[in-house]
Design a protein around this motif. Structure first.
Motif, PDB file in Angstrom:
ATOM      1  N   LEU A 210      22.562 -38.020  13.395  1.00  0.00           N
ATOM      2  CA  LEU A 210      23.121 -37.112  12.389  1.00  0.00           C
ATOM      3  C   LEU A 210      22.029 -36.384  11.612  1.00  0.00           C
ATOM      4  CD1 LEU A 210      26.089 -39.281  11.100  1.00  0.00           C
ATOM      5  CD2 LEU A 210      26.213 -37.209  12.499  1.00  0.00           C
ATOM      6  N   GLY A 211      20.795 -36.847  11.705  1.00  0.00           N
ATOM      7  CA  GLY A 211      19.682 -36.130  11.080  1.00  0.00           C
ATOM      8  C   GLY A 211      19.521 -34.733  11.649  1.00  0.00           C
ATOM      9  N   ALA A 212      19.923 -34.537  12.903  1.00  0.00           N
ATOM     10  CA  ALA A 212      19.837 -33.210  13.524  1.00  0.00           C
ATOM     11  C   ALA A 212      20.848 -32.246  12.923  1.00  0.00           C
ATOM     12  CB  ALA A 212      20.050 -33.336  15.031  1.00  0.00           C
ATOM     13  N   PHE A 213      21.837 -32.758  12.209  1.00  0.00           N
ATOM     14  CA  PHE A 213      22.831 -31.915  11.548  1.00  0.00           C
ATOM     15  C   PHE A 213      22.524 -31.743  10.062  1.00  0.00           C
ATOM     16  CE2 PHE A 213      24.892 -33.275  15.370  1.00  0.00           C
ATOM     17  CZ  PHE A 213      25.691 -32.205  15.740  1.00  0.00           C
ATOM     18  N   VAL A 214      22.134 -32.824   9.395  1.00  0.00           N
ATOM     19  CA  VAL A 214      21.903 -32.780   7.947  1.00  0.00           C
ATOM     20  C   VAL A 214      20.562 -32.149   7.601  1.00  0.00           C
ATOM     21  CG1 VAL A 214      21.634 -34.180   5.856  1.00  0.00           C
ATOM     22  CG2 VAL A 214      23.371 -34.796   7.551  1.00  0.00           C
ATOM     23  N   MET A 215      19.506 -32.536   8.307  1.00  0.00           N
ATOM     24  CA  MET A 215      18.164 -32.113   7.911  1.00  0.00           C
ATOM     25  C   MET A 215      17.879 -30.614   8.084  1.00  0.00           C
ATOM     26  SD  MET A 215      16.917 -34.672   6.448  1.00  0.00           S
ATOM     27  CE  MET A 215      15.238 -34.065   6.206  1.00  0.00           C
ATOM     28  N   PRO A 216      18.505 -29.906   9.028  1.00  0.00           N
ATOM     29  CA  PRO A 216      18.270 -28.456   9.050  1.00  0.00           C
ATOM     30  C   PRO A 216      18.690 -27.754   7.764  1.00  0.00           C
ATOM     31  CG  PRO A 216      19.090 -29.155  11.176  1.00  0.00           C
ATOM     32  CD  PRO A 216      19.166 -30.355  10.281  1.00  0.00           C
ATOM     33  N   LEU A 217      19.743 -28.235   7.103  1.00  0.00           N
ATOM     34  CA  LEU A 217      20.126 -27.651   5.818  1.00  0.00           C
ATOM     35  C   LEU A 217      19.067 -27.957   4.772  1.00  0.00           C
ATOM     36  CD1 LEU A 217      21.682 -28.162   2.857  1.00  0.00           C
ATOM     37  CD2 LEU A 217      22.122 -26.072   4.154  1.00  0.00           C
ATOM     38  N   VAL A 218      18.506 -29.170   4.818  1.00  0.00           N
ATOM     39  CA  VAL A 218      17.412 -29.521   3.905  1.00  0.00           C
ATOM     40  C   VAL A 218      16.208 -28.633   4.187  1.00  0.00           C
ATOM     41  CG1 VAL A 218      15.817 -31.351   3.188  1.00  0.00           C
ATOM     42  CG2 VAL A 218      18.215 -31.903   3.659  1.00  0.00           C
ATOM     43  N   ALA A 219      15.935 -28.387   5.462  1.00  0.00           N
ATOM     44  CA  ALA A 219      14.810 -27.512   5.827  1.00  0.00           C
ATOM     45  C   ALA A 219      15.036 -26.096   5.309  1.00  0.00           C
ATOM     46  CB  ALA A 219      14.627 -27.509   7.342  1.00  0.00           C
ATOM     47  N   ALA A 220      16.260 -25.594   5.440  1.00  0.00           N
ATOM     48  CA  ALA A 220      16.572 -24.253   4.925  1.00  0.00           C
ATOM     49  C   ALA A 220      16.368 -24.207   3.410  1.00  0.00           C
ATOM     50  CB  ALA A 220      17.999 -23.883   5.279  1.00  0.00           C
ATOM     51  N   SER A 221      16.758 -25.289   2.720  1.00  0.00           N
ATOM     52  CA  SER A 221      16.548 -25.362   1.274  1.00  0.00           C
ATOM     53  C   SER A 221      15.067 -25.391   0.942  1.00  0.00           C
ATOM     54  CB  SER A 221      17.245 -26.611   0.714  1.00  0.00           C
ATOM     55  OG  SER A 221      18.625 -26.596   0.990  1.00  0.00           O
ATOM     56  N   ALA A 222      14.290 -26.102   1.766  1.00  0.00           N
ATOM     57  CA  ALA A 222      12.845 -26.169   1.547  1.00  0.00           C
ATOM     58  C   ALA A 222      12.193 -24.801   1.745  1.00  0.00           C
ATOM     59  CB  ALA A 222      12.228 -27.197   2.488  1.00  0.00           C
TER      60      ALA A 222
END
Length: 396
Positions: A210-222
């Motif tokens: 599920l990190g492949a789904f959640v972390m891209p949004l975190v990356a976009a925020s970063a």
């Protein structure tokens, strides 16, 4: 003989009861955690007793109980908390002895608030790439690397926030504030909190996919945070407006962003459920079917994240009303931010009602969770960027 039998039964029951007591499940590290927090709280009360008022004692007590409970429930939190506090105090100490980023290499490249946030951004972007590689390869060493990079990003983000808190007092003591007063600071909080809560859920469901789904949004925020830094220069410390100089703001804003973090995670778990369900129904043995956890597990994780987010969002909204009464003279004024907060609250209240009272599960609730992301995003960013009102200090 009868007496002996009754005695044996009583002994057995006593043994079962003793084994079931929660205190018997605590490790030595748990007891050290409890003792260390108790001593720390005692020191804080002794040092700041003359400056504390009733609600500060209440907040300290809540933090004390919460940290003990969370640390015992999720033991990695113990090491993370100690790491953040130790590193942040080191940065504060370096400033206290006259060091500055200009003449101290540790402050300049590691412990300065700005440096800590930049490290956070780098680690979280790398973690996102690692999670995507893991999703398509299922290589365990890549998965462990992704988790480790996320932990590093979380730690550096909170260390940066802790040191920045001290930095707001340097040069202009009247400017001092908890670092949650502009869009740059709250984006740091959002990235760190979302990543931290994702790590918690990852550890509970024993799946990294599920990190492949959640972390891209975190990356976009970063990446958005980088834009705020290098284009808008919002990382600069500045005086805050009178409305933000409130005790209640220090509680309302962080709690709101912890709620946003859980809502965000639930949204992308909902997306993963939808895609995984579609893949399974087509009978394919593709990457989605192989990598994702079961639909039941994702459904449960999604609901728990929303339930926790809803609880915190409710408390944060109440605290925000108290803050509004102190700052603007009224608990509610139908400001755009307040109106959209109510929309968010009603949306998730409806979700939880449909799940608990109507028994709705599965794909329809996953769609509800995923589409709710747009409501939350507009409440968080859209209102600040496009609408005016009492919360206009959140604009670019």
């Amino acid at each position: 003989m009868m007496a002996s039998s009754h005695a044996n039964e009583l002994l057995a029951l006593t043994k079962i009861e003793a084994e079931g007591r929660w205190t018997n499940r605590l490790s030595k590290l748990d007891w050290l955690w409890f003792a260390g927090l108790s001593i720390s709280v005692g020191i804080l009360v002794d040092v700041f007793n003359s400056q504390f008022w009733f609600w500060q004692y209440v907040v300290l007590a809540v933090w004390y109980v919460t940290l003990i409970a969370v640390g015992i429930h999720w033991r990695p939190m113990q090491g993370a908390f100690l790491t953040v506090v130790t590193a942040a105090l080191l940065g504060v100490w370096l400033y206290s002895i006259g060091q500055t980023p200009a003449n101290d290499i540790v402050l300049r490249y590691v412990l300065q608030g700005y440096a800590g946030v930049m490290w956070m951004v780098g680690f979280l972007l790398a973690a996102t790439i690692a999670y995507l590689i893991y999703f398509f390869t299922l290589l365990e060493k890549v998965g462990r690397l992704a988790t480790g990079l996320t932990w590093a990003g979380v730690l550096m983000g909170f260390i940066g926030l802790g040191v920045r808190w001290r930095e707001t007092y340097i040069g202009h003591p009247s400017w001092g504030h908890v670092p949650v007063t502009n869009l740059w600071e709250v984006m740091v909080v959002f990235c760190a909190c979302t990543s931290l809560f994702y790590l918690y859920y990852e550890s509970r469901i024993k799946s990294r996919a599920l990190g492949a789904f959640v972390m891209p949004l975190v990356a976009a925020s970063a990446i958005f945070l980088l834009w705020l830094t290098f284009v808008q220069h919002m990382d600069r410390i500045a005086p805050i407006i009178p409305a933000l100089q409130s005790f209640w703001m220090k509680l309302h804003v962080p709690m709101m962003f912890v709620a946003y973090a859980n809502f965000t995670i639930a949204s992308f778990v909902g997306l993963a459920y939808i895609l995984g369900d579609r893949s399974r129904k087509r009978g394919g043995g593709g990457i989605l079917a192989r990598a994702l956890p079961s639909g039941e597990l994702m459904d449960d994780m999604m609901a728990k994240a929303i339930a926790l987010g809803f609880l915190l969002f409710t408390i944060a909204t109440i605290l925000g009303a108290v803050w509004a009464a102190k700052a603007w003279g009224g608990f509610w004024s139908w400001d755009p931010k307040e109106t959209w907060a109510l929309i968010v609250w009603l949306n998730y209240a409806g979700f939880l009602h449909a799940r608990t009272s109507k028994g709705l599960r599965g794909k329809q609730m996953a769609w509800w969770s995923f589409m709710s992301l747009w409501v939350v995003t507009f409440c968080f960013l859209g209102v600040n960027l496009f609408l005016s009102g009492l919360h206009s200090y959140g604009k670019l």
